[in-house]
Design a protein around this motif. Structure first.
Motif, PDB file in Angstrom:
ATOM      1  N   LEU A  42       5.023   6.804  36.673  1.00 60.95           N
ATOM      2  CA  LEU A  42       3.600   6.460  36.715  1.00 60.95           C
ATOM      3  C   LEU A  42       2.851   7.577  37.423  1.00 60.95           C
ATOM      4  CD1 LEU A  42       1.289   4.361  36.336  1.00 60.95           C
ATOM      5  CD2 LEU A  42       1.921   3.444  38.592  1.00 60.95           C
ATOM      6  N   ARG A  80       6.584   7.159  41.156  1.00 59.82           N
ATOM      7  CA  ARG A  80       5.129   6.987  41.227  1.00 59.82           C
ATOM      8  C   ARG A  80       4.527   8.219  41.903  1.00 59.82           C
ATOM      9  NH1 ARG A  80       2.845   1.319  41.539  1.00 59.82           N
ATOM     10  NH2 ARG A  80       4.497  -0.095  40.813  1.00 59.82           N
ATOM     11  N   ALA A 107      -2.414   1.597  38.371  1.00 56.11           N
ATOM     12  CA  ALA A 107      -1.404   1.175  39.345  1.00 56.11           C
ATOM     13  C   ALA A 107      -1.696  -0.239  39.844  1.00 56.11           C
ATOM     14  CB  ALA A 107      -1.355   2.156  40.509  1.00 56.11           C
TER      15      ALA A 107
END
Length: 264
Positions: free
Chosen positions: A44, A183, A165
């Motif tokens: 991500l 992330r 997110a």
């Protein structure tokens, strides 16, 4: 015209920039990107619009060995979930089925062929992922399930705004959030010294041989752009266009202020 006037090869902070500035953030992203290549899974990447997410990934993926990795980039995300998978199928060279079940089977079979027969790892970059439909987030974990969930065969990066997110941390998408292995959040370059280094690098990479901005002009640029490279580039280019008719070979503060006003 302004490029020739200022002796530049391309627009500062433009899409032609081949040497992205990095004081550690890009190196950190590259490290985590490589982690996900060695152990395929879900990553991500988030950041404000214009912070340089896509440019960073474009730079990183351009260095990949095309005989080992197949980069699949998709930015058309504001559609139904089946349309997203159909886009992936086309990128894999498949004729997309209209039935989602068959579409999944075809895609997964192609992924298996790439990995097991050609030893090629697919890398799917989904840009503007904050626009993906909620149904996609709910069923994506099932799509990533290969061989009784015993193998990870494809690396996927979801790239989008910070709200992405927050969305994935909601309870309905817990299954997907649990699969995120990496992330990374890119931040605007708001610190004065870092911003000065960013602009100096951008101008030098574009071919600028002399000082264009006074310290006060740099500060105007920093505050107006909020540390976002894309916005800083827009202001710089607008200021240079305004300077050309005046025959200026630098950018006085009043020109920078005028460029900022024109873009508001």
């Amino acid at each position: 015209m302004y490029l020739q006037h200022f002796g530049l090869r391309h627009a500062p902070l433009g899409k032609e920039l081949t040497e992205p500035w990095d004081d550690g953030a890009l190196a950190q992203l590259t490290q985590r990107f490589n982690w996900l290549l060695q152990s395929p899974g879900l990553g991500l990447l988030t950041g404000e619009p214009g912070v340089g997410k896509t440019a960073a990934l474009r730079s990183i993926t351009s260095a990949l060995n095309p005989h080992r990795y197949l980069v699949l980039y998709q930015a058309e995300t504001d559609f139904g979930r089946t349309d997203i998978y159909r886009g992936l199928a086309r990128a894999l060279g498949l004729e997309p089925s209209y039935r989602r079940a068959q579409l999944w089977r075809d895609i997964k079979q192609r992924v298996h062929e790439l990995v097991d027969t050609r030893q090629v790892t697919p890398l799917w970059v989904i840009d503007e992922a904050q626009n993906l439909p909620n149904e996609f987030f709910r069923d994506f974990p099932a799509f990533l399930n290969f061989a009784f969930d015993s193998r990870d065969l494809i690396s996927v990066w979801l790239v989008g705004h910070p709200a992405l997110a927050q969305t994935l941390d909601r309870a309905p998408y817990a299954a997907l959030a649990s699969r995120i292995q990496v992330r990374v959040a890119l931040k605007p370059v708001v610190e004065r010294e870092r911003f000065q280094l960013l602009i100096a690098h951008a101008l030098k990479s574009a071919g600028c041989q002399h000082t264009l901005l006074a310290d006060s002009g740099l500060e105007l640029l920093r505050q107006a752009s909020k540390g976002l490279p894309r916005q800083a580039g827009r202001i710089l280019c607008t200021a240079m266009r305004l300077a050309v008719p005046k025959g200026l070979n630098h950018l006085p503060d009043e020109i920078v202020q005028q460029a900022i006003a024109e873009l508001q």
